[in-house]
Design an enzyme around this catalytic site. Structure first.
Site, mmCIF file in Angstrom:
data_model
loop_
_atom_site.group_PDB
_atom_site.id
_atom_site.type_symbol
_atom_site.label_atom_id
_atom_site.label_comp_id
_atom_site.label_asym_id
_atom_site.label_seq_id
_atom_site.Cartn_x
_atom_site.Cartn_y
_atom_site.Cartn_z
ATOM 1 N N CYS A 280 45.250 37.121 31.898
ATOM 2 C CA CYS A 280 44.335 37.986 31.177
ATOM 3 C C CYS A 280 42.944 37.838 31.788
ATOM 4 C CB CYS A 280 44.347 37.475 29.738
ATOM 5 S SG CYS A 280 43.448 38.487 28.654
ATOM 6 N N GLU B 110 49.614 39.555 35.272
ATOM 7 C CA GLU B 110 50.606 39.866 34.247
ATOM 8 C C GLU B 110 50.507 41.340 33.867
ATOM 9 O OE1 GLU B 110 50.740 36.851 31.073
ATOM 10 O OE2 GLU B 110 51.119 38.539 29.711
HETATM 11 N N1 ACO Z 1 34.907 53.144 35.308
HETATM 12 C C1 ACO Z 1 35.242 53.381 36.599
HETATM 13 N N2 ACO Z 1 35.459 52.366 37.502
HETATM 14 C C2 ACO Z 1 35.331 51.111 37.058
HETATM 15 C C3 ACO Z 1 34.968 50.816 35.710
HETATM 16 C C4 ACO Z 1 34.753 51.896 34.833
HETATM 17 N N3 ACO Z 1 34.401 51.688 33.555
HETATM 18 N N4 ACO Z 1 34.900 49.467 35.572
HETATM 19 C C5 ACO Z 1 35.221 48.943 36.770
HETATM 20 N N5 ACO Z 1 35.461 49.935 37.654
HETATM 21 C C6 ACO Z 1 35.822 49.801 39.072
HETATM 22 C C7 ACO Z 1 34.571 49.489 39.865
HETATM 23 O O1 ACO Z 1 33.950 50.672 40.325
HETATM 24 C C8 ACO Z 1 35.124 48.642 40.990
HETATM 25 O O2 ACO Z 1 35.713 49.428 42.003
HETATM 26 P P1 ACO Z 1 34.950 49.675 43.396
HETATM 27 O O3 ACO Z 1 34.611 48.295 43.933
HETATM 28 O O4 ACO Z 1 35.962 50.409 44.220
HETATM 29 O O5 ACO Z 1 33.734 50.480 43.037
HETATM 30 C C9 ACO Z 1 36.278 47.906 40.340
HETATM 31 O O6 ACO Z 1 36.654 48.666 39.209
HETATM 32 C C10 ACO Z 1 35.898 46.501 39.918
HETATM 33 O O7 ACO Z 1 34.615 46.517 39.341
HETATM 34 P P2 ACO Z 1 33.901 45.161 38.900
HETATM 35 O O8 ACO Z 1 32.466 45.443 38.638
HETATM 36 O O9 ACO Z 1 34.234 44.106 39.884
HETATM 37 O O10 ACO Z 1 34.692 44.853 37.557
HETATM 38 P P3 ACO Z 1 34.099 44.420 36.122
HETATM 39 O O11 ACO Z 1 33.251 43.214 36.259
HETATM 40 O O12 ACO Z 1 33.516 45.590 35.448
HETATM 41 O O13 ACO Z 1 35.435 43.943 35.411
HETATM 42 C C11 ACO Z 1 37.387 44.277 34.101
HETATM 43 C C12 ACO Z 1 36.629 44.674 35.395
HETATM 44 C C13 ACO Z 1 37.609 42.769 34.111
HETATM 45 C C14 ACO Z 1 38.746 44.949 34.089
HETATM 46 C C15 ACO Z 1 36.488 44.718 32.896
HETATM 47 O O14 ACO Z 1 36.411 46.119 32.889
HETATM 48 C C16 ACO Z 1 36.992 44.233 31.551
HETATM 49 O O15 ACO Z 1 36.798 43.091 31.192
HETATM 50 N N6 ACO Z 1 37.609 45.136 30.768
HETATM 51 C C17 ACO Z 1 38.046 44.812 29.412
HETATM 52 C C18 ACO Z 1 39.239 43.882 29.411
HETATM 53 C C19 ACO Z 1 40.366 44.403 30.287
HETATM 54 O O16 ACO Z 1 40.760 45.559 30.229
HETATM 55 N N7 ACO Z 1 40.931 43.492 31.101
HETATM 56 C C20 ACO Z 1 42.057 43.777 31.981
HETATM 57 C C21 ACO Z 1 43.314 43.672 31.201
HETATM 58 S S1 ACO Z 1 44.730 43.618 32.259
HETATM 59 C C22 ACO Z 1 45.006 41.944 32.485
HETATM 60 O O17 ACO Z 1 44.351 41.154 31.850
HETATM 61 C C23 ACO Z 1 46.045 41.476 33.473
#
Ligand code: ACO
Length: 319
Positions: free
Chosen positions: A161, A195
């Site tokens: 997660c 996962e």
């Molecule tokens: N809209 C569009 N693209 C996005 C968004 C968004 N809201 N958020 C992230 N991205 C893209 C970014 O543009 C980037 O891609 P790029 O490098 O090609 O531009 C990529 O995703 C990663 O961006 P980061 O800034 O490194 O990611 P961030 O720190 O925002 O974290 C995360 C991503 C962890 C998924 C965050 O959105 C989050 O915590 N979400 C809520 C919890 C969640 O959904 N977790 C994943 C569950 S699945 C699992 O746990 C296995």
């Protein structure tokens, strides 16, 4: 059990907002904080602001309680071992064992659930390790996100997660956490995968990370012949994630009864864009990781690189 899970996940929000360090963040979903937090058992009225200690993640209904907690001088960092420290970026990573730090791990899960809806959040924290990413300054270590990992995963998951706290999202921390999970897999000499199912945001982040790394290896390695086996050994990605990403990038071509990896101009352009952005991004410096695998004494298993990747390929795809 699954009905109960569904009910929990779809419940209405019980906390409107959290205050954590410098930030107030609106909660996205319900989280099963303990009933003692809701003395009137009247869950219709969500708690307007829940105050969290940014170091211990202890939670309070009133700011004065949090202030009293800070006056008692809690440690200014998460528990566990600091396994990564970069003095340039001022980023540190702590490894927290769910068995040894039950209260912290539980608090972390409750907080994480406020921003995760699709996942069953494990409330038994014993089987997990938690990797907590912090920004460091003279006031202490401030949590920006974390991921969890099973101590032993039969399915070869290297991440259970992942969460970047909303105040820190879209700044590259998600990719940092993902990269870290693969760097640990490399040290374990295993392939790994997150996962499933992934959330939409999880898919976006992983999709981008896998594409970036695979394009980098394919284009920068200077090797003309690289098999999927080679790609998995170099990156620690599982074969099915690798193949899926190559397919999405349109790099797998069927030719004379075989699949070939063929680098298109479009892929080269994409790679250039990733490279240009990389300079400003927070990335993991593997030389700064000080860590030994949890199961270092364990014999190699089916996810170990030498034995598994070939087998995985035979099973998953002919490519
Ligand atoms: N809209 C569009 N693209 C996005 C968004 C968004 N809201 N958020 C992230 N991205 C893209 C970014 O543009 C980037 O891609 P790029 O490098 O090609 O531009 C990529 O995703 C990663 O961006 P980061 O800034 O490194 O990611 P961030 O720190 O925002 O974290 C995360 C991503 C962890 C998924 C965050 O959105 C989050 O915590 N979400 C809520 C919890 C969640 O959904 N977790 C994943 C569950 S699945 C699992 O746990 C296995």
């Amino acid at each position: 059990e699954s009905l109960r899970e569904h009910e929990t996940v779809t419940k209405v929000k019980n906390i409107e907002m959290i205050e954590l360090g410098r930030f107030r963040m609106e909660a996205w979903y319900f989280s099963p904080y303990p009933p003692e937090l809701f003395p009137n058992a009247d869950q219709k009225n969500a708690i307007p602001i829940l105050y969290l200690c940014e170091f211990t993640l202890k939670f309070f209904r009133h700011k004065t309680e949090l202030q009293r907690h800070y006056q008692r001088n809690p440690p200014r960092h998460p528990p566990g071992n600091e396994i990564y420290r970069d003095d340039k970026t001022m980023l540190s990573m702590f490894e927290v064992d769910g068995t040894q730090e039950k209260v912290y791990a539980q608090n972390l899960c409750w907080m994480a659930k406020l921003f995760l809806d699709h996942k069953t959040l494990y409330y038994d924290v014993d089987p997990f390790l938690f990797y907590v990413l912090c920004e460091r300054d003279d006031r202490g270590y401030h949590i920006v996100g974390f991921y969890s990992k099973e101590k032993h995963s039969e399915s070869g998951y290297n991440l259970a997660c992942i969460l970047t706290l909303p105040a820190y999202q879209r700044k590259g921390y998600g990719k940092f956490l993902i990269e870290f999970s693969y760097e640990l897999s490399k040290l374990e000499q295993k392939v790994g995968s997150p996962e499933k199912p992934l959330s939409d945001l999880g898919q976006l982040s992983y999709g981008s990370y896998w594409s970036e790394i695979l394009l980098n290896v394919l284009i920068e390695s200077g090797k003309e012949h690289l098999s999927i086996y080679d790609l998995c050994s170099i990156t620690s990605f599982k074969a099915d994630d690798t193949i899926q990403t190559l397919q999405k990038l349109n790099l797998l071509k069927y030719y004379s009864g075989n699949y070939l990896i063929y680098i298109t101009d479009e892929a080269r352009e994409k790679h250039k864009k990733y490279q240009a952005r990389k300079k400003n991004q927070k990335r993991v410096d593997p030389t700064k990781i000080h860590w030994t695998p949890y199961e270092s004494g364990r014999k190699s298993d089916k996810w170990s690189i030498a034995s598994k990747v070939r087998g995985n390929l035979d099973q998953d795809d002919e490519a």
